[in-house]
Design a protein around this motif. Structure first.
Motif, PDB file in Angstrom:
ATOM      1  N   GLU A  63      -5.670 -36.498 -28.415  1.00 26.62           N
ATOM      2  CA  GLU A  63      -5.450 -38.030 -29.142  1.00 26.62           C
ATOM      3  C   GLU A  63      -3.905 -38.336 -29.454  1.00 26.62           C
ATOM      4  O   GLU A  63      -3.452 -39.462 -28.857  1.00 26.62           O
ATOM      5  CB  GLU A  63      -6.349 -38.083 -29.910  1.00 26.62           C
ATOM      6  CG  GLU A  63      -7.780 -37.501 -30.143  1.00 26.62           C
ATOM      7  CD  GLU A  63      -8.335 -37.754 -31.052  1.00 26.62           C
ATOM      8  OE1 GLU A  63      -7.529 -37.255 -32.488  1.00 26.62           O
ATOM      9  OE2 GLU A  63      -9.579 -37.625 -32.173  1.00 26.62           O
ATOM     10  N   GLN A 111      -2.670 -39.196 -25.838  1.00 19.92           N
ATOM     11  CA  GLN A 111      -3.011 -40.978 -25.641  1.00 19.92           C
ATOM     12  C   GLN A 111      -2.358 -41.480 -26.147  1.00 19.92           C
ATOM     13  O   GLN A 111      -2.007 -43.086 -25.671  1.00 19.92           O
ATOM     14  CB  GLN A 111      -4.318 -40.721 -25.559  1.00 19.92           C
ATOM     15  CG  GLN A 111      -5.151 -42.796 -25.163  1.00 19.92           C
ATOM     16  CD  GLN A 111      -4.835 -42.707 -23.949  1.00 19.92           C
ATOM     17  OE1 GLN A 111      -5.256 -41.584 -22.987  1.00 19.92           O
ATOM     18  NE2 GLN A 111      -4.909 -44.354 -23.061  1.00 19.92           N
ATOM     19  N   TYR A 112      -1.955 -41.262 -27.399  1.00 24.81           N
ATOM     20  CA  TYR A 112      -1.297 -42.383 -28.537  1.00 24.81           C
ATOM     21  C   TYR A 112      -0.035 -42.290 -27.811  1.00 24.81           C
ATOM     22  O   TYR A 112       0.248 -43.823 -27.636  1.00 24.81           O
ATOM     23  CB  TYR A 112      -1.359 -41.452 -29.545  1.00 24.81           C
ATOM     24  CG  TYR A 112      -0.303 -42.504 -30.993  1.00 24.81           C
ATOM     25  CD1 TYR A 112      -0.705 -43.792 -31.222  1.00 24.81           C
ATOM     26  CD2 TYR A 112       0.880 -42.184 -31.577  1.00 24.81           C
ATOM     27  CE1 TYR A 112      -0.074 -44.823 -32.263  1.00 24.81           C
ATOM     28  CE2 TYR A 112       1.271 -42.008 -32.595  1.00 24.81           C
ATOM     29  CZ  TYR A 112       0.901 -43.998 -32.462  1.00 24.81           C
ATOM     30  OH  TYR A 112       1.365 -44.438 -33.516  1.00 24.81           O
ATOM     31  N   ASN A 143       0.346 -44.962 -24.987  1.00 28.73           N
ATOM     32  CA  ASN A 143       0.143 -46.636 -25.319  1.00 28.73           C
ATOM     33  C   ASN A 143       0.683 -46.929 -26.223  1.00 28.73           C
ATOM     34  O   ASN A 143       1.967 -47.914 -25.293  1.00 28.73           O
ATOM     35  CB  ASN A 143      -1.147 -46.292 -26.921  1.00 28.73           C
ATOM     36  CG  ASN A 143      -2.309 -46.433 -25.673  1.00 28.73           C
ATOM     37  OD1 ASN A 143      -2.964 -45.618 -25.024  1.00 28.73           O
ATOM     38  ND2 ASN A 143      -3.129 -45.757 -27.262  1.00 28.73           N
ATOM     39  N   LEU A 144       1.992 -46.228 -27.150  1.00 32.38           N
ATOM     40  CA  LEU A 144       3.467 -46.638 -27.334  1.00 32.38           C
ATOM     41  C   LEU A 144       4.344 -46.982 -25.618  1.00 32.38           C
ATOM     42  O   LEU A 144       4.726 -48.577 -26.002  1.00 32.38           O
ATOM     43  CB  LEU A 144       3.668 -45.313 -28.583  1.00 32.38           C
ATOM     44  CG  LEU A 144       2.777 -45.337 -29.889  1.00 32.38           C
ATOM     45  CD1 LEU A 144       3.151 -44.918 -29.959  1.00 32.38           C
ATOM     46  CD2 LEU A 144       3.136 -46.414 -29.786  1.00 32.38           C
ATOM     47  N   VAL A 162       3.087 -47.634 -22.886  1.00 30.81           N
ATOM     48  CA  VAL A 162       3.057 -49.027 -21.722  1.00 30.81           C
ATOM     49  C   VAL A 162       3.129 -49.735 -22.791  1.00 30.81           C
ATOM     50  O   VAL A 162       3.729 -51.368 -22.594  1.00 30.81           O
ATOM     51  CB  VAL A 162       1.210 -48.335 -21.753  1.00 30.81           C
ATOM     52  CG1 VAL A 162       0.637 -50.047 -21.257  1.00 30.81           C
ATOM     53  CG2 VAL A 162       0.916 -47.586 -20.477  1.00 30.81           C
ATOM     54  N   GLY A 163       3.746 -50.419 -24.309  1.00 33.91           N
ATOM     55  CA  GLY A 163       3.671 -51.299 -25.316  1.00 33.91           C
ATOM     56  C   GLY A 163       5.443 -51.593 -24.823  1.00 33.91           C
ATOM     57  O   GLY A 163       5.866 -51.919 -25.942  1.00 33.91           O
TER      58      GLY A 163
END
Length: 112
Positions: free
Chosen positions: A15, A18-19, A22-23, A25-26
Motif C-alpha cells: 500500500e 502504491q501510495y 501515485n505521489l 505520478v502526481g
C-alpha cells in the motif's frame, strides 16, 4: 512473526509503495514523497528505500527510452541516406532529418 503478521506487513508495504507511486505520478519530488510516507507512519529508512527504488526504476525507463530513440533515429537516418544514394531519383530528406533529430534527442536524454 506469524504468517498473518507477515501478510499484514507485506500488504501495508505494498500500500505504501502504491501510495508513493501515485505521489510520483502526481508530480511530487523525492523529498515530498519521502516526507509523505513518513507522515503515514513508515520509518525513515524504509521511506528512503522505497523512494530510491522508484527513482532507479524511473532512471532505467528513461535510459531505455533514450536508447530506443537512438536506435530508431539511426535506422531512419541511415535508411534515408541509403535510399538517396541508391540513385532512385529522390532525396529522402524527411527520413534523414527526422532520423537525425530523433537520434540526437536520444543522445541528449541518455546524457541527462
Amino acid at each position: 512473526m506469524s504468517e498473518i503478521q507477515t501478510a499484514t506487513a507485506q500488504l501495508s508495504l505494498n500500500e505504501m509503495q502504491q501510495y508513493a507511486a501515485n505521489l510520483f505520478v502526481g508530480g511530487k519530488n523525492s523529498y515530498e514523497v519521502t516526507q509523505a510516507l513518513m507522515e503515514r507512519g513508515l520509518p525513515e529508512q524504509e521511506s528512503v528505500l522505497i523512494v530510491e527504488q522508484f527513482e532507479q526504476q524511473i532512471a532505467d525507463a528513461k535510459k531505455s527510452l533514450a536508447k530506443k530513440d537512438m536506435l530508431y533515429g539511426a535506422l531512419w537516418c541511415v535508411g534515408g541516406l541509403i535510399l538517396t544514394l541508391a540513385d532512385t531519383g529522390f532525396i529522402f530528406w524527411g527520413a534523414i532529418l527526422f532520423g537525425g533529430i530523433q537520434f540526437f534527442r536520444g543522445v541528449s536524454r541518455l546524457n541527462s
